[in-house]
Design a protein around this motif. Structure first.
Motif, PDB file in Angstrom:
ATOM      1  N   PHE A  56      37.989  32.422  11.304  1.00 18.40           N
ATOM      2  CA  PHE A  56      39.262  32.826  10.614  1.00 18.40           C
ATOM      3  C   PHE A  56      39.936  33.806  11.330  1.00 18.40           C
ATOM      4  O   PHE A  56      39.356  34.758  11.894  1.00 18.40           O
ATOM      5  CB  PHE A  56      38.894  33.256   9.292  1.00 18.40           C
ATOM      6  CG  PHE A  56      38.449  31.849   8.382  1.00 18.40           C
ATOM      7  CD1 PHE A  56      39.131  31.187   7.739  1.00 18.40           C
ATOM      8  CD2 PHE A  56      37.221  31.771   8.057  1.00 18.40           C
ATOM      9  CE1 PHE A  56      38.751  30.097   6.915  1.00 18.40           C
ATOM     10  CE2 PHE A  56      36.531  30.655   7.576  1.00 18.40           C
ATOM     11  CZ  PHE A  56      37.272  29.894   6.887  1.00 18.40           C
ATOM     12  N   TYR A  57      41.246  33.574  11.462  1.00 22.68           N
ATOM     13  CA  TYR A  57      42.062  34.861  11.801  1.00 22.68           C
ATOM     14  C   TYR A  57      42.348  35.646  10.470  1.00 22.68           C
ATOM     15  O   TYR A  57      42.843  34.936   9.417  1.00 22.68           O
ATOM     16  CB  TYR A  57      43.296  34.296  12.500  1.00 22.68           C
ATOM     17  CG  TYR A  57      43.193  33.548  13.827  1.00 22.68           C
ATOM     18  CD1 TYR A  57      42.815  34.368  14.986  1.00 22.68           C
ATOM     19  CD2 TYR A  57      43.438  32.214  14.011  1.00 22.68           C
ATOM     20  CE1 TYR A  57      42.665  33.879  15.853  1.00 22.68           C
ATOM     21  CE2 TYR A  57      43.183  31.808  15.122  1.00 22.68           C
ATOM     22  CZ  TYR A  57      42.618  32.802  16.133  1.00 22.68           C
ATOM     23  OH  TYR A  57      42.585  32.015  17.601  1.00 22.68           O
ATOM     24  N   ALA A  58      42.555  37.060  10.619  1.00 24.74           N
ATOM     25  CA  ALA A  58      43.086  37.882   9.646  1.00 24.74           C
ATOM     26  C   ALA A  58      44.709  38.093   9.927  1.00 24.74           C
ATOM     27  O   ALA A  58      45.089  38.301  10.654  1.00 24.74           O
ATOM     28  CB  ALA A  58      42.442  39.177   9.801  1.00 24.74           C
ATOM     29  N   TYR A  59      45.367  37.817   8.821  1.00 22.80           N
ATOM     30  CA  TYR A  59      46.908  38.109   8.656  1.00 22.80           C
ATOM     31  C   TYR A  59      47.070  39.210   7.609  1.00 22.80           C
ATOM     32  O   TYR A  59      46.520  39.380   6.732  1.00 22.80           O
ATOM     33  CB  TYR A  59      47.695  37.061   8.446  1.00 22.80           C
ATOM     34  CG  TYR A  59      47.445  35.919   9.538  1.00 22.80           C
ATOM     35  CD1 TYR A  59      48.578  35.873  10.578  1.00 22.80           C
ATOM     36  CD2 TYR A  59      46.416  35.032   9.636  1.00 22.80           C
ATOM     37  CE1 TYR A  59      48.606  34.568  11.392  1.00 22.80           C
ATOM     38  CE2 TYR A  59      46.455  33.990  10.528  1.00 22.80           C
ATOM     39  CZ  TYR A  59      47.603  33.719  11.323  1.00 22.80           C
ATOM     40  OH  TYR A  59      47.484  32.905  12.234  1.00 22.80           O
ATOM     41  N   SER A  60      48.256  40.011   8.133  1.00 23.43           N
ATOM     42  CA  SER A  60      48.814  41.021   6.967  1.00 23.43           C
ATOM     43  C   SER A  60      50.309  41.059   7.032  1.00 23.43           C
ATOM     44  O   SER A  60      50.743  40.612   8.366  1.00 23.43           O
ATOM     45  CB  SER A  60      47.993  42.291   7.144  1.00 23.43           C
ATOM     46  OG  SER A  60      48.389  42.936   8.467  1.00 23.43           O
ATOM     47  N   LYS A  61      50.946  41.553   6.361  1.00 23.92           N
ATOM     48  CA  LYS A  61      52.444  41.558   6.084  1.00 23.92           C
ATOM     49  C   LYS A  61      52.818  42.649   5.414  1.00 23.92           C
ATOM     50  O   LYS A  61      52.378  42.761   4.302  1.00 23.92           O
ATOM     51  CB  LYS A  61      52.927  40.293   5.418  1.00 23.92           C
ATOM     52  CG  LYS A  61      54.474  40.291   5.258  1.00 23.92           C
ATOM     53  CD  LYS A  61      55.036  39.138   5.022  1.00 23.92           C
ATOM     54  CE  LYS A  61      56.629  39.241   4.994  1.00 23.92           C
ATOM     55  NZ  LYS A  61      57.304  38.044   4.439  1.00 23.92           N
ATOM     56  N   THR A  62      53.516  43.679   6.200  1.00 22.66           N
ATOM     57  CA  THR A  62      53.723  44.825   5.381  1.00 22.66           C
ATOM     58  C   THR A  62      55.209  44.587   4.341  1.00 22.66           C
ATOM     59  O   THR A  62      56.120  43.931   4.939  1.00 22.66           O
ATOM     60  CB  THR A  62      54.258  46.078   6.519  1.00 22.66           C
ATOM     61  OG1 THR A  62      53.362  46.230   7.276  1.00 22.66           O
ATOM     62  CG2 THR A  62      54.601  47.197   5.871  1.00 22.66           C
ATOM     63  N   LEU A  63      54.855  45.039   3.180  1.00 24.89           N
ATOM     64  CA  LEU A  63      55.879  44.743   2.413  1.00 24.89           C
ATOM     65  C   LEU A  63      56.779  45.903   2.096  1.00 24.89           C
ATOM     66  O   LEU A  63      56.288  47.007   2.205  1.00 24.89           O
ATOM     67  CB  LEU A  63      55.421  44.534   1.014  1.00 24.89           C
ATOM     68  CG  LEU A  63      54.628  43.098   1.089  1.00 24.89           C
ATOM     69  CD1 LEU A  63      53.940  42.854  -0.258  1.00 24.89           C
ATOM     70  CD2 LEU A  63      55.428  42.093   1.346  1.00 24.89           C
ATOM     71  N   ALA A  64      58.082  45.685   2.106  1.00 22.16           N
ATOM     72  CA  ALA A  64      59.068  46.906   1.838  1.00 22.16           C
ATOM     73  C   ALA A  64      58.657  47.473   0.468  1.00 22.16           C
ATOM     74  O   ALA A  64      58.175  46.956  -0.292  1.00 22.16           O
ATOM     75  CB  ALA A  64      60.635  46.501   1.901  1.00 22.16           C
TER      76      ALA A  64
END
Length: 152
Positions: free
Chosen positions: A143-151
């Motif tokens: 698996f790849y790890a993803y993240s997204k910074t939210l405003a």
């Protein structure tokens, strides 16, 4: 060699934990902010949102800490812990503090019905990777790890 022990942290440990957490954040190249570190740890403790384990030498001086968050695995339909923070003071490294913290985290998770512990670490953090694999942790190569910074 110093004898390292571990124990669950309490509110009485807030100042020691704040200093360790601030040093941990600086390890990841964030600016020092002891007030932020103290408030973050205090909020987690007061809300029973995380488990904090403190490592100490034989004099009671802090050597490091780990913090894990209880969560769930939908596929296993069971509780797990995310071991999110692990830090050992530079002067306490190579004394077994990291190993002791990892084993204490595992014991706590087992006592509380968890079926798994998860963690992530920087690709460049080779000493930590060596510790984890030496304790039987398996690196996820699927698996790849993803993240997204939210405003804010």
């Amino acid at each position: 060699m110093k004898n390292i022990t571990t124990r669950l942290a309490t509110l009485d440990d807030i100042d020691q934990l704040a200093a360790l957490f601030d040093a941990y954040r600086q390890f990841y190249e964030l600016p020092p902010d002891l007030a932020l570190a103290r408030q973050y740890i205090l909020d987690r403790m007061l809300g029973n949102e995380s488990v904090l384990i403190l490592a100490e030498d034989e004099t009671g001086a802090p050597a490091g800490f780990c913090q894990m968050y209880p969560t769930f695995c939908s596929l296993a339909a069971a509780p797990i812990y995310a071991l999110y923070d692990l830090f050992v003071l530079p002067e306490a490294r190579h004394l077994g503090a990291g190993r002791a913290l990892m084993l204490a985290a595992e014991a706590h998770a087992l006592r509380n019905g968890a079926v798994r512990l998860d963690l992530t670490t920087a690709k460049t953090n080779l000493p930590a990777q060596c510790l984890y694999s030496g304790l039987g942790w398996k690196r996820d190569d699927i698996f790849y790890a993803y993240s997204k910074t939210l405003a804010a």
